[in-house]
Design an enzyme around this catalytic site. Structure first.
Site, mmCIF file in Angstrom:
data_model
loop_
_atom_site.group_PDB
_atom_site.id
_atom_site.type_symbol
_atom_site.label_atom_id
_atom_site.label_comp_id
_atom_site.label_asym_id
_atom_site.label_seq_id
_atom_site.Cartn_x
_atom_site.Cartn_y
_atom_site.Cartn_z
ATOM 1 N N ARG A 189 39.067 2.570 30.789
ATOM 2 C CA ARG A 189 40.486 2.517 31.352
ATOM 3 C C ARG A 189 40.875 3.993 31.067
ATOM 4 O O ARG A 189 41.348 4.709 30.141
ATOM 5 C CB ARG A 189 41.368 1.684 30.365
ATOM 6 C CG ARG A 189 42.813 1.896 30.568
ATOM 7 C CD ARG A 189 43.518 0.915 29.570
ATOM 8 N NE ARG A 189 44.984 0.983 29.606
ATOM 9 C CZ ARG A 189 45.863 0.568 28.834
ATOM 10 N NH1 ARG A 189 45.514 -0.187 27.646
ATOM 11 N NH2 ARG A 189 47.261 0.504 29.088
ATOM 12 N N ASP A 471 50.973 1.333 19.315
ATOM 13 C CA ASP A 471 50.450 2.214 20.371
ATOM 14 C C ASP A 471 51.509 2.916 21.361
ATOM 15 O O ASP A 471 52.680 2.512 21.433
ATOM 16 C CB ASP A 471 49.337 1.881 21.190
ATOM 17 C CG ASP A 471 49.445 0.658 22.134
ATOM 18 O OD1 ASP A 471 50.807 0.419 22.309
ATOM 19 O OD2 ASP A 471 48.551 0.060 22.537
#
Length: 577
Positions: A189, A471
């Site tokens: 990613r 996050d």
């Protein structure tokens, strides 16, 4: 092959001559204007391995080829937002692309075998965290989300360490870790389009973060991943339109040609994290139909995008996320149902979000059973909606969630479930849930926002708070809601107090007492860092104009840039002790 290097003032390495083409192709003379920061202390070997003349040429060519197109898609984002603001319009399914949606004949190419039954991935896997990476590689997970985006803080140290660790996994250089076909499949990613890499310039401009990540990963790992039938597979973050999908598709075609890989070798899952992208999911699949591994739906980045695009409108006041926002609500359930229907109609895999809770250590405790039951209930909703997989953070959740899939799907994917029962309208997708604002929700959002900034200043991309991992996605929704509640002078359900600038400042001071204990600030420097994080959080939520991405805002802030150097120096010092 000729390479001349000189050092300019400011410490950048400048490559100003000419190199031959990579991958054994016929040498060609190409101008190179690359400026690269020196190696972070302690990573000299990894730096030298990654930044070879051939890899730098590959990066230079990649960036030169696509830099203008990156600018164009970012400008398209700005123009679409300006149009929505000026006109008051709402997004809809475009008539201009209706021929794509109305054509039942096209499908994406079938995905490779390793992606066909990938029920449980591990999410937020910052690859610079070597210990957790190795632990996950030994786990029974079917995939690992190797995350340079939401769960990662993009210091130069972290990027070099993380990419180097991926290369070591791919080339089987870690002891006691099996070769690629025997470990969970790597889903790489890169950073999203809003991020830049400060430590590399091409043609006088900082390099787009995703091109830096993708270029190095593909150059060093692409062929090995393909030859082992384990990739290269990617997650694509924060895509907002089919034009951005088209750009990624062109990048894939270019990279495959340069590295002499067959067309269609790269497969990518697009994360639908923006409300505008929801209205273009079929078009996104169509643009990537040779390279698609499907679409992914989450909750917090997607919810935050409503504030990003429509936050100044009173009709889009998003209520307390901790009480009123979940995948059972109409706007999120419609989004997930439409994503599954769209994917399965076109032969693509549909994956759900990440389970963020952490299981308490005592397996027989009531707390452990409660957390597991809550995760099971929410993930069962996704399975029943037809998803083919999802993510967890806690490695101890892998096996229970795999058993859940086994029980309800027989261990296969759910491509056969085309969800003909689903009919989703724009009104379904844009219907805000009912509810208000609670004192607890406001305090929680303040705490998450401050702790995320504190984590970034410490060189980390995620952290633990009140029993779960947080996050950038949860930080985005947290700071977005605080900004929006102040703007619209929302009232607290508990006391009818108005959410104002002064109230948020007051609550921030109160929350800081708890956060000081959470972060274990035992030194003056640690306490100063937490205080800096609180001040930066207030700066963001009290701004007149909404910063589009918190990570972009922080990545361009001098406080973060100076803290990078401090943290990298500290890491290097510790490595020598």
């Amino acid at each position: 092959m000729i390479l001349k290097i000189r050092v300019r003032g400011g410490g950048r390495v400048v490559l100003d001559r000419e190199l031959g083409n990579p991958a054994g192709s016929t040498p060609a003379m190409v101008p190179v204007g690359v400026e690269l920061s020196p190696s972070p202390q302690g990573l000299e070997e990894e730096y030298g391995t990654l930044f070879t003349p051939a890899s730098l040429l590959f990066l230079h060519q990649l960036v030169t080829e696509f830099d203008n197109e990156v600018d164009q898609v970012l400008q398209l984002r700005v123009s679409r937002k300006a149009h929505l603001d000026a006109s008051g319009d709402l997004p809809a399914f475009s008539r201009a692309t209706s021929h794509i949606r109305d054509d039942p004949s096209w499908t994406v190419l079938p995905v490779p075998p390793r992606l066909q039954r990938r029920h449980v991935d591990v999410g937020d896997m910052a690859p610079c965290d070597t210990e957790r990476l190795l632990h996950a590689l030994r786990s029974p997970a079917q995939g690992l989300q190797i995350d340079f985006d939401d769960g990662n803080c993009p210091t130069f140290y972290n990027q070099i360490k993380g990419i180097s660790n991926v290369c070591k996994v791919v080339h089987n250089q870690f002891p006691d870790i099996p070769a690629l076909p025997q470990v969970p499949v790597l889903m790489l990613r890169p950073r999203a389009w809003n991020m830049v890499e400060h430590n590399m310039l091409v043609n006088g401009r900082e390099v787009p973060g995703p091109l830096f990540d993708f270029g190095l990963l593909m150059f060093h790992c692409g062929k090995a991943l393909y030859n082992s039938e384990s990739g290269p597979f990617f997650y694509l973050s924060k895509v907002e339109s089919f034009m951005e999908a088209r750009l990624w598709n062109n990048i894939f075609l270019w990279a495959q040609h340069q590295l002499q890989l067959p067309r269609g070798s790269i497969k990518a899952t697009v994360l639908i994290e923006n409300v505008l992208a929801t209205f273009e999911m079929e078009e996104i699949l169509y643009e990537l139909r040779e390279h698609s591994a499907g679409l992914n739906c989450g909750i917090w980045d997607y919810s935050a995008s409503f504030v990003n695009k429509f936050g100044h409108r009173g009709d889009f006041l998003l209520p307390d996320r901790s009480k009123y926002v979940n995948m059972e609500k109409r706007f999120l359930r419609s989004y997930m149902d439409l994503l599954v229907q769209t994917c399965h109609r076109r032969g693509a895999l549909a994956t759900g979000g990440m389970a963020a809770p952490l299981l308490p250590p005592a397996r027989d405790s009531p707390a452990h059973r409660t957390v597991l039951a809550n995760v099971t209930r929410l993930k069962l909703l996704e399975i029943q909606a037809g998803v083919d997989g999802f993510m967890v953070y806690d490695l101890r959740l892998i096996e229970p969630m795999q058993k859940l899939f086994q029980q309800h799907t027989g261990g296969e994917n759910q491509l056969h479930r085309v969800r003909e029962d689903v009919t989703v309208t724009p009104e379904d997708l844009l219907c805000m849930p009912a509810g208000g604002v609670t004192l607890h929700g406001l305090q929680y959002n303040i705490g998450v926002g401050i702790l995320f900034i504190h984590a970034w200043l410490s060189g980390k991309g995620h952290f633990f708070y009140r029993g779960q991992v947080e996050d950038s996605a949860t930080a985005e929704i947290s700071r977005s809601q605080v900004w929006q509640w102040i703007l619209h002078q929302a009232r607290l359900e508990d006391s009818q107090r108005v959410v104002s600038r002064s109230l948020v400042v007051q609550l921030t001071q109160e929350v800081m007492k708890e956060l000081t204990e959470v972060t274990a600030c035992q030194t003056v420097r640690a306490a100063e860092r937490l205080q800096t994080a609180a001040e930066m959080f207030l700066e963001v939520v009290l701004k007149r104009d909404f910063p589009e991405f918190l990570t972009s805002y922080l990545n361009l802030d001098h406080t973060f840039l100076s803290s990078q150097r401090e943290e990298e120096a500290s890491v290097a010092l510790l490595s020598k002790l």
